[in-house]
Design an enzyme around this catalytic site. Structure first.
Site, PDB file in Angstrom:
ATOM      1  N   ARG A   1     -16.721  -5.570  -4.477  1.00 22.51           N
ATOM      2  CA  ARG A   1     -16.503  -5.331  -3.043  1.00 22.51           C
ATOM      3  C   ARG A   1     -17.840  -5.261  -2.307  1.00 22.51           C
ATOM      4  O   ARG A   1     -17.976  -5.777  -1.187  1.00 22.51           O
ATOM      5  CB  ARG A   1     -15.698  -4.040  -2.849  1.00 22.51           C
ATOM      6  CG  ARG A   1     -14.235  -4.181  -3.244  1.00 22.51           C
ATOM      7  CD  ARG A   1     -13.415  -2.970  -2.850  1.00 22.51           C
ATOM      8  NE  ARG A   1     -13.624  -1.837  -3.730  1.00 22.51           N
ATOM      9  CZ  ARG A   1     -12.889  -1.562  -4.811  1.00 22.51           C
ATOM     10  NH1 ARG A   1     -11.907  -2.378  -5.150  1.00 22.51           N
ATOM     11  NH2 ARG A   1     -13.136  -0.499  -5.548  1.00 22.51           N
TER      12      ARG A   1
ATOM     13  N   ASP B   1      -0.152  -8.647   0.955  1.00 20.98           N
ATOM     14  CA  ASP B   1       0.331  -7.971  -0.247  1.00 20.98           C
ATOM     15  C   ASP B   1       1.850  -7.873  -0.157  1.00 20.98           C
ATOM     16  O   ASP B   1       2.413  -7.840   0.949  1.00 20.98           O
ATOM     17  CB  ASP B   1      -0.284  -6.576  -0.395  1.00 20.98           C
ATOM     18  CG  ASP B   1      -0.233  -6.065  -1.823  1.00 20.98           C
ATOM     19  OD1 ASP B   1      -1.221  -6.270  -2.557  1.00 20.98           O
ATOM     20  OD2 ASP B   1       0.797  -5.479  -2.206  1.00 20.98           O
ATOM     21  N   SER B   2       2.502  -7.814  -1.313  1.00 24.92           N
ATOM     22  CA  SER B   2       3.962  -7.706  -1.328  1.00 24.92           C
ATOM     23  C   SER B   2       4.451  -6.277  -1.164  1.00 24.92           C
ATOM     24  O   SER B   2       5.650  -6.033  -1.030  1.00 24.92           O
ATOM     25  CB  SER B   2       4.520  -8.295  -2.627  1.00 24.92           C
ATOM     26  OG  SER B   2       4.010  -7.576  -3.748  1.00 24.92           O
TER      27      SER B   2
ATOM     28  N   ASP C   1      -7.483 -11.782  -5.858  1.00 26.94           N
ATOM     29  CA  ASP C   1      -7.567 -10.722  -6.872  1.00 26.94           C
ATOM     30  C   ASP C   1      -6.156 -10.366  -7.327  1.00 26.94           C
ATOM     31  O   ASP C   1      -5.638  -9.286  -7.017  1.00 26.94           O
ATOM     32  CB  ASP C   1      -8.283  -9.507  -6.293  1.00 26.94           C
ATOM     33  CG  ASP C   1      -8.554  -8.434  -7.331  1.00 26.94           C
ATOM     34  OD1 ASP C   1      -8.538  -8.756  -8.536  1.00 26.94           O
ATOM     35  OD2 ASP C   1      -8.774  -7.267  -6.933  1.00 26.94           O
TER      36      ASP C   1
ATOM     37  N   CYS D   1      -7.770 -10.498 -14.119  1.00 27.30           N
ATOM     38  CA  CYS D   1      -7.867  -9.228 -14.853  1.00 27.30           C
ATOM     39  C   CYS D   1      -7.020  -9.288 -16.122  1.00 27.30           C
ATOM     40  O   CYS D   1      -6.683  -8.260 -16.706  1.00 27.30           O
ATOM     41  CB  CYS D   1      -7.440  -8.050 -13.987  1.00 27.30           C
ATOM     42  SG  CYS D   1      -5.701  -8.098 -13.483  1.00 27.30           S
TER      43      CYS D   1
END
Length: 394
Positions: A206, A247-248, A297, A337
């Protein structure tokens, strides 16, 4: 002391100090859930002391390779102390940090994050569960804190034959906290948030993104899988003119909005979309929208190597769409990830996505988790987070 006897030739990984012993390597022997067992080669030679897990494919996780080591509370406290002391030598610009990172710190299955004066722990293995009381005592004693919340609700618990367990182990208090990170602050909820409440492993990424925003003067930023807006806050701190965050999860987006306000940024510089990322990227293409910086991400697509093929297709698709939406000269921060996707494979996936998109780019940096989420020489599986910074050729 109960004993595990290995099959012939199965001692090589332990000789390399790898901390896992799989079910297929064991000829005979066993123990109770989390019990310390002696591991011997097929010839009866001592190999290690380990915690036994009768339900897991990882049948034993090593505590020590020293024959004379006693596995007890003082031994565990010494490991906790060593892990905490190591963090004091790292350059961590935050009051939120990981104090214990499982196998990398010699404490298999134990994850501990610190948010200010509050510890949040995950006991994810049979051995960590068996020694939970002693580990909790050690953590508080070595940090001189009094608050410890348990978030043992990860899927890994079920693989160990353990039920979920959450709640205050020591002390009590607020569960909605605020951490300071670099130039910004971020709110989190240790009860409802992902993992222990937040993704501390992306702290330095970040900061890098904020630095790029400041240097390249980003105008239109797209933050995909934004969760609670860490990269959004970083972009705004770097002076980005406008950030679209997707985002969901509605609650995650509410926290992202709150984090923008928490830092005093103008909400008019933001757009928050509760939507599917893949569908949103396709819609942006149809609308002719472009961005000069994009963050990808995503969540874990491949928890193990067996999921790699399917995950590779998913990673390739979102990166292909992102390349198409990226302005010439624009920057893509893209991550995986997934432990089942190696850094080399991830590079190949991103390269293939660029070819399909008709885009070439310069790889400016390779990124990984923050230093308090270490990978060690003996445990390369600790390298789960990998990222690339790609600048599209103008």
């Amino acid at each position: 002391m109960k004993t595990l006897r290995l099959k012939s030739g199965k001692e090589r990984s332990l000789q390399r100090r790898h901390p896992w012993l799989f079910e297929s390597a064991i000829a005979q022997g066993g123990g109770d859930l989390g019990e310390t067992v002696r591991i011997e080669s097929a010839r009866g030679e001592f190999m290690a002391w380990a915690a036994f897990s009768p339900a897991s494919k990882i049948r034993a996780r090593v505590w020590s390779f020293d024959l004379n080591q006693r596995i007890d509370a003082p031994f565990l406290r010494a490991l906790v102390r060593r892990a905490i002391q190591a963090r004091a030598r790292f350059d961590i610009r935050s009051d939120g940090l990981r104090l214990v990172h499982g196998e990398a710190d010699g404490l298999p299955g134990l994850i501990v994050d610190r948010y200010g004066d509050t510890l949040v722990a995950q006991f994810l293995s049979a051995g960590a569960e068996r020694w939970k009381t002693q580990l909790a005592d050690a953590l508080l004693a070595e940090t001189d804190l009094s608050r410890l919340y348990e978030r043992s609700d990860a899927h890994a618990r079920s693989l160990e034959g353990l039920p979920e367990s959450t709640g205050w182990l020591r002390g009590d208090g607020q569960v909605r906290l605020v951490l300071r990170e670099h130039e910004w602050k971020l709110g989190l909820d240790i009860v409802k948030g992902h993992k222990t409440g937040f993704y501390l492993d992306q702290r330095d990424s970040r900061k890098r993104f904020s630095d790029y925003a400041r240097r390249l003067q980003f105008q239109r930023v797209l933050n995909c899988y934004c969760y609670t807006g860490g990269f959004t806050a970083a972009a705004l701190a770097g002076g980005a003119a406008h950030v679209t965050s997707i985002d969901s999860s509605g609650p995650a987006l509410e926290q992202a909005r709150a984090n923008v306000a928490l830092n005093g940024y103008d909400v008019a510089r933001c757009e928050f979309l509760e939507a599917d990322v893949n569908a949103s990227l396709r819609r942006f293409l149809e609308q002719g929208r472009t961005f000069d910086a994009i963050v990808l991400d995503p969540p874990k697509f491949a928890p193990t190597v067996s999921h790699a093929d399917r995950a590779a297709r998913a990673y390739k698709d979102i990166n292909r769409l992102a390349f198409k939406l990226l302005e010439p000269g624009g920057v893509l921060f893209t991550y995986s990830c997934s432990g089942g996707i190696s850094a080399d494979l991830f590079h190949k996936i991103v390269a293939s996505a660029g070819i399909d998109a008709g885009v070439d780019g310069y790889i400016h940096e390779r990124l990984s988790g923050a230093p308090d989420h270490p990978m060690t020489i003996d445990f390369p599986e600790g390298e789960y987070l990998k990222g690339l910074v790609v600048m599209r050729k103008a």
